[in-house]
Scaffold this active site. Structure first.
Site, mmCIF file in Angstrom:
data_model
loop_
_atom_site.group_PDB
_atom_site.id
_atom_site.type_symbol
_atom_site.label_atom_id
_atom_site.label_comp_id
_atom_site.label_asym_id
_atom_site.label_seq_id
_atom_site.Cartn_x
_atom_site.Cartn_y
_atom_site.Cartn_z
ATOM 1 N N ASP A 1 36.482 45.880 -59.616
ATOM 2 C CA ASP A 1 37.468 44.829 -59.239
ATOM 3 C C ASP A 1 37.597 43.808 -60.224
ATOM 4 O OD1 ASP A 1 38.059 43.509 -56.608
ATOM 5 O OD2 ASP A 1 37.147 42.092 -57.778
ATOM 6 N N TYR B 1 40.145 36.029 -64.392
ATOM 7 C CA TYR B 1 38.805 36.304 -64.823
ATOM 8 C C TYR B 1 38.699 36.156 -66.395
ATOM 9 C CZ TYR B 1 37.487 38.017 -60.009
ATOM 10 O OH TYR B 1 37.441 38.150 -58.834
ATOM 11 N N ARG C 1 20.219 46.083 -64.064
ATOM 12 C CA ARG C 1 20.497 45.890 -62.469
ATOM 13 C C ARG C 1 21.663 46.446 -61.865
ATOM 14 N NH1 ARG C 1 19.686 39.124 -63.014
ATOM 15 N NH2 ARG C 1 17.433 39.526 -63.026
HETATM 16 P P1 NAP Z 1 26.598 38.499 -56.983
HETATM 17 O O1 NAP Z 1 26.199 40.104 -57.099
HETATM 18 O O2 NAP Z 1 26.633 38.093 -55.723
HETATM 19 O O3 NAP Z 1 26.121 37.699 -58.212
HETATM 20 C C1 NAP Z 1 25.994 38.136 -59.500
HETATM 21 C C2 NAP Z 1 24.901 37.039 -60.100
HETATM 22 O O4 NAP Z 1 23.918 37.275 -59.510
HETATM 23 C C3 NAP Z 1 25.049 37.119 -61.531
HETATM 24 O O5 NAP Z 1 25.083 35.953 -62.240
HETATM 25 C C4 NAP Z 1 23.770 37.934 -61.901
HETATM 26 O O6 NAP Z 1 23.021 37.700 -63.084
HETATM 27 C C5 NAP Z 1 22.833 37.297 -60.493
HETATM 28 N N1 NAP Z 1 21.591 38.146 -60.405
HETATM 29 C C6 NAP Z 1 21.865 39.428 -59.762
HETATM 30 N N2 NAP Z 1 20.653 39.814 -59.601
HETATM 31 C C7 NAP Z 1 19.760 38.752 -60.271
HETATM 32 C C8 NAP Z 1 18.486 38.782 -59.826
HETATM 33 N N3 NAP Z 1 17.739 39.768 -59.524
HETATM 34 N N4 NAP Z 1 17.811 37.427 -60.052
HETATM 35 C C9 NAP Z 1 18.517 36.424 -60.654
HETATM 36 N N5 NAP Z 1 19.889 36.591 -60.597
HETATM 37 C C10 NAP Z 1 20.401 37.657 -60.108
HETATM 38 O O7 NAP Z 1 28.125 38.692 -57.316
HETATM 39 P P2 NAP Z 1 29.169 37.884 -58.190
HETATM 40 O O8 NAP Z 1 29.164 37.939 -59.681
HETATM 41 O O9 NAP Z 1 29.297 36.428 -57.835
HETATM 42 O O10 NAP Z 1 30.566 38.435 -57.584
HETATM 43 C C11 NAP Z 1 31.009 39.764 -57.732
HETATM 44 C C12 NAP Z 1 32.204 40.312 -57.743
HETATM 45 O O11 NAP Z 1 33.109 39.670 -56.591
HETATM 46 C C13 NAP Z 1 32.807 39.733 -58.913
HETATM 47 O O12 NAP Z 1 32.715 40.052 -60.104
HETATM 48 C C14 NAP Z 1 34.545 39.771 -58.596
HETATM 49 O O13 NAP Z 1 34.852 41.041 -58.901
HETATM 50 C C15 NAP Z 1 34.151 39.438 -57.033
HETATM 51 N N6 NAP Z 1 34.824 38.008 -56.602
HETATM 52 C C16 NAP Z 1 35.868 37.838 -55.937
HETATM 53 C C17 NAP Z 1 36.132 36.661 -55.786
HETATM 54 C C18 NAP Z 1 37.473 36.498 -54.871
HETATM 55 O O14 NAP Z 1 38.067 35.266 -54.771
HETATM 56 N N7 NAP Z 1 38.081 37.536 -54.557
HETATM 57 C C19 NAP Z 1 35.427 35.448 -56.092
HETATM 58 C C20 NAP Z 1 34.392 35.669 -56.474
HETATM 59 C C21 NAP Z 1 33.819 36.955 -56.807
HETATM 60 P P3 NAP Z 1 22.762 38.703 -64.283
HETATM 61 O O15 NAP Z 1 24.077 38.931 -64.659
HETATM 62 O O16 NAP Z 1 21.753 38.013 -65.169
HETATM 63 O O17 NAP Z 1 22.269 39.943 -63.470
#
Ligand code: NAP
Length: 299
Positions: free
Chosen positions: A51, A56, A269
Site C-alpha cells: 500500500d 508518501y 517486526r
Molecule cells: P502502524 O503499524 O499502526 O504504526 C507503525 C508505527 O508503529 C511505526 O512507526 C513503527 O515503528 C511503530 N511500531 C511498530 N511496532 C512497534 C513497537 N513494538 N514498539 C514501538 N513502536 C512500534 O501503521 P502506520 O505506519 O501508521 O500505517 C500503516 C500504513 O497504513 C501506512 O504505511 C499506509 O500504507 C497506511 N496509511 C493510510 C492512510 C490513509 O489515509 N489512507 C493514513 C495513514 C496510514 P518502527 O518502524 O520503528 O517499527
C-alpha cells in the site's frame, strides 16, 4: 476467537491478498536497498498487498513510490507477486483535488514512478469537497477504461460519501481504507463496517497500532489509551505475544473481511506481525477492549 488467516478477496474483484498488508507511508525514511529488504520480508510473511500513495514521502512528493519503483526495476519478478495499491487526491498545502484531469495526471505519474504499466488498486486518498461525485467517477472510469488501473476504491470516505460516489460509477468500489485500531474504533459504530458488508467492499484498516502510539502507551495511566493498552496487555500476556500482536488481532477478529496494513520499517517486526494470526481472544477480552475505548460499559 482467532483471526482468519485465509487469503482475502478484495471486494467484488479478483484480487486476492494475504490477511495482513504492508504499507509504505514511512518507506522514504530509508534507502532503496532497505526498501527491497522490507518488500521481500513482507512477501515472505505472506503480505502480498503493498500500500503506497503519491503523497508518501512528502515534502518529497512521490518519494515512496519512486523508491519502490527502484526496487521493482532492480527485481522485476517482484511485480507479479504483489497487489500494488496506490492513491491520489492529496496535494499539500491545497490540500485536496479530485478533479478528473488531476487524478488522471497523478495516476500517470504514479505509473512512471513505480515502473509499472498498471496499478492493481487505485484509491481516491481523501474526499475532495469541491469535486462532485460524478466528476470523481469520471476520472476513475477513464483510468479503468484506459487500462491504467484494474480496480478502484476510496480512502477516508464516510458511508454517505461512499454510497454517493458508488451511485455514479459503473463498477464497484472494492474497498474503503480507513483508520481502525483499538484506539480508533469508530468504523464499527459510524456505519463504515456495516456498509462494507452491505456493498461487499473490503474495509482496509490503516494504522492498526495507532501509528505506534499504542506501543509506547503507559498501561498504568488512567486514560482511555491507558485502559486500552491494559486490556490489550492482558490478551498479549495470555498468548505470550506483545501488545502489537494483540492489537493487530483485534482488527482482524472484529470482522474476517478486514485487512489491516502495518507500517513498521523494521524487517524483524514485519515477520513478527504474523504472530497476530495465532492470537486467541475470548469474547470477554474483546469486549474489554471495546469498553476501554468507549469509556463506559456496554448496556
Ligand atoms: P502502524 O503499524 O499502526 O504504526 C507503525 C508505527 O508503529 C511505526 O512507526 C513503527 O515503528 C511503530 N511500531 C511498530 N511496532 C512497534 C513497537 N513494538 N514498539 C514501538 N513502536 C512500534 O501503521 P502506520 O505506519 O501508521 O500505517 C500503516 C500504513 O497504513 C501506512 O504505511 C499506509 O500504507 C497506511 N496509511 C493510510 C492512510 C490513509 O489515509 N489512507 C493514513 C495513514 C496510514 P518502527 O518502524 O520503528 O517499527
Amino acid at each position: 476467537m482467532k483471526p482468519d488467516r485465509s487469503q482475502k478477496r478484495l471486494g467484488k474483484s479478483d484480487l486476492m491478498v494475504g490477511p495482513i498488508s504492508y504499507g509504505h507511508w514511512r518507506l522514504a525514511e530509508g534507502t532503496s536497498a532497505e526498501a527491497g529488504d522490507k518488500t521481500r520480508a513482507a512477501l515472505d510473511a505472506g503480505m502480498t498487498m503493498i500500500d503506497t500513495a503519491s503523497i508518501y514521502g512528502y515534502p518529497d512528493f512521490g518519494a515512496a513510490e519512486a523508491l519502490f519503483g527502484e526496487v521493482l526495476k532492480a527485481e522485476p519478478s517482484l511485480r507479479d507477486k504483489i497487489v500494488l495499491a496506490t492513491k491520489a487526491g492529496i496535494y499539500p498545502p491545497t490540500p485536496y483535488d479530485c478533479t478528473p484531469d488531476k487524478i488522471i495526471e497523478t495516476c500517470e505519474d504514479c505509473l512512471r514512478r513505480l515502473n509499472t504499466d498498471v496499478i492493481d488498486l487505485f484509491y481516491i486518498h481523501r474526499p475532495d469537497m469541491l469535486t462532485p461525485h460524478a466528476d470523481v467517477s469520471e476520472g476513475l472510469m477513464r483510468l479503468v477504461e484506459a487500462g491504467k488501473v484494474k480496480e478502484i476504491a476510496v480512502s477516508n470516505y464516510t458511508p454517505s460519501m461512499f454510497a454517493a460516489l458508488q451511485s455514479k460509477l459503473d463498477r464497484p468500489l472494492i474497498a474503503n481504507q480507513v483508520e481502525f485500531s483499538p484506539l480508533h474504533q469508530d468504523p464499527v459504530w459510524d456505519g463504515t463496517l456495516d456498509q462494507c458488508q452491505q456493498y461487499d467492499a473490503t474495509l482496509i484498516a490503516w494504522s492498526p497500532l495507532g501509528g505506534g502510539d499504542l506501543m509506547t502507551q503507559d498501561a498504568t495511566e488512567d486514560s482511555q489509551a491507558g485502559k486500552i493498552a491494559a486490556a490489550l496487555d492482558a490478551v498479549a500476556a495470555r498468548n505470550g505475544v506483545d501488545r502489537g500482536a494483540a492489537a493487530l488481532a483485534f482488527t482482524m477478529i472484529t470482522n474476517p473481511e478486514i485487512v489491516p496494513i502495518i507500517g513498521t520499517q523494521r524487517v524483524s517486526r514485519i515477520a513478527e506481525a504474523n504472530k497476530a494470526l495465532d492470537v486467541e481472544m475470548t469474547r470477554d477480552e474483546y469486549y474489554n477492549i471495546v469498553v476501554a475505548w468507549r469509556g463506559v460499559g456496554l448496556p
